[in-house]
Motif scaffolding. Structure first.
Motif, PDB file in Angstrom:
ATOM      1  N   HIS A 113       0.831  -1.212   0.000  1.00  0.00           N
ATOM      2  CA  HIS A 113       0.000   0.000   0.000  1.00  0.00           C
ATOM      3  C   HIS A 113       0.861   1.256   0.000  1.00  0.00           C
ATOM      4  O   HIS A 113       0.603   2.200  -0.758  1.00  0.00           O
ATOM      5  N   ARG A 114       1.907   1.286   0.847  1.00  0.00           N
ATOM      6  CA  ARG A 114       2.791   2.451   0.907  1.00  0.00           C
ATOM      7  C   ARG A 114       3.507   2.670  -0.412  1.00  0.00           C
ATOM      8  O   ARG A 114       3.643   3.806  -0.892  1.00  0.00           O
ATOM      9  N   THR A 117       1.012   3.923  -3.054  1.00  0.00           N
ATOM     10  CA  THR A 117       0.635   5.304  -2.749  1.00  0.00           C
ATOM     11  C   THR A 117       1.758   6.270  -3.127  1.00  0.00           C
ATOM     12  O   THR A 117       1.518   7.334  -3.719  1.00  0.00           O
ATOM     13  N   ARG A 118       3.000   5.896  -2.792  1.00  0.00           N
ATOM     14  CA  ARG A 118       4.147   6.736  -3.113  1.00  0.00           C
ATOM     15  C   ARG A 118       4.331   6.884  -4.619  1.00  0.00           C
ATOM     16  O   ARG A 118       4.600   7.976  -5.117  1.00  0.00           O
ATOM     17  N   THR A 173       1.597   9.124  -6.033  1.00  0.00           N
ATOM     18  CA  THR A 173       1.868  10.519  -5.679  1.00  0.00           C
ATOM     19  C   THR A 173       2.926  11.117  -6.590  1.00  0.00           C
ATOM     20  O   THR A 173       2.823  12.254  -7.047  1.00  0.00           O
TER      21      THR A 173
END
Length: 313
Positions: free
Chosen positions: A302-303, A306-307, A310
């Motif tokens: 997930h991280r 998401t990164r 972004t």
């Protein structure tokens, strides 16, 4: 005469999998999807562990090597098996067969011992959590990963030299879809009882060592978990090793079914069906087991996503 005939065997022919011809396209696409999921899943796990600093722990160091071994194990068998779906004559050269058996024996044994190393890691994490970082030093982790590869090398050198120094006297049709030791023994024109005994002793030693390490580790783990006062604490402790326990149960259960059976119940056709499981299905399942059942891996995915989103935005 045996030596003369031995030099004439330059290739082997696989009988391949037994299936209804109407299912050929379906089975080809099914096994192709297994292989693609295996490669992308295991490679994804390796990359994720490398780029996520929170996964730079002994447990995930071992997992990255398990993913590598699974990827290689399937790649030894699956490409040839997929190619043979549309070949009338499923041929492999004599030395190609020897290489396939060598790599197969290497990665199967390495995976079994690597699972034992991972069991020891879980034992230290749950039974001695305060000493975990000190006990599982970088040096010990490297040793626990190098050991499976060394044992895998010794195992496969024994099996391969033990098999391919024997005289093959003409029949060259292997009742399998890859070069496995027992179907090859059926083509030898000499007494193979001693050779089968060597296979049993060496493979048995690897299996017993790995199995006992896993069983003893989990006895201590279970004892430690039962001592935890709260139900939430017990659940959290067990969840840290549930993925590994699932992978161990599937892998060892399959290998025991194939290789530890009475001779009277040994069937090459059944052996082929179950071999599909540990060469194609299990390597695909392991990354799914460790990602779907592991909160840290799901959080890392997930991280990372998401990164990346972004950055693209």
């Amino acid at each position: 005469m045996a030596k003369e005939n031995y030099t004439r065997v330059t290739e082997f022919i696989f009988t391949g999998l037994n299936y209804n011809p109407h299912l050929q396209v379906f089975l080809f696409l099914l096994f192709l999807s297994f292989y693609i999921i295996n490669l992308t899943g295991n490679l994804g796990v390796i990359i994720l562990i490398r780029i996520s600093s929170r996964l730079h722990t002994p447990m995930y160091f071992f997992l990255s090597h398990l993913s590598f071994v699974d990827m290689c194990l399937s790649s030894v068998v699956s490409p040839k098996m997929l190619t043979d779906f549309y070949l009338q004559r499923k041929v492999i050269s004599f030395w190609g067969c020897a290489l396939q058996q060598w790599f197969l024996g290497f990665f199967v044994a390495a995976e079994c011992v690597l699972l034992a190393s991972m069991a020891y890691d879980r034992y230290v994490a749950i039974c001695n959590p305060l000493l975990y970082s000190a006990a599982m030093s970088q040096r010990l982790c490297i040793q626990l990963v190098a050991g499976p590869y060394v044992i895998g090398f010794m195992n496969t050198m024994t099996h391969t030299t033990n098999t391919f120094r024997l005289p093959f006297c003409g029949p060259n049709v292997i009742n399998h879809f890859f070069c496995d030791v027992f179907p090859l023994f059926s083509l030898v024109c000499a007494d193979t009882e001693l050779n089968k005994l060597v296979v049993f002793i060496v493979a048995g030693a690897v299996g017993i060592f790995s199995g006992l390490t896993i069983v003893v580790s989990y006895i201590f783990i279970l004892t430690a978990i039962l001592r935890i006062g709260s139900a939430e604490g017990r659940h959290k402790a067990f969840s840290t090793c549930s993925s590994h326990l699932t992978a161990v149960s599937i892998m060892f259960g399959t290998l025991l079914f194939i290789y530890v059976r009475p001779g009277a119940s040994f069937s090459l056709d059944l052996n082929k069906a179950v071999s599909v499981f540990y060469t194609a299905v299990i390597p695909m399942l392991n990354p799914l087991i460790y990602s779907l059942r592991n909160k840290e891996v799901k959080d890392a995915i997930h991280r990372t996503l998401t990164r990346r989103m972004t950055c693209w935005a």
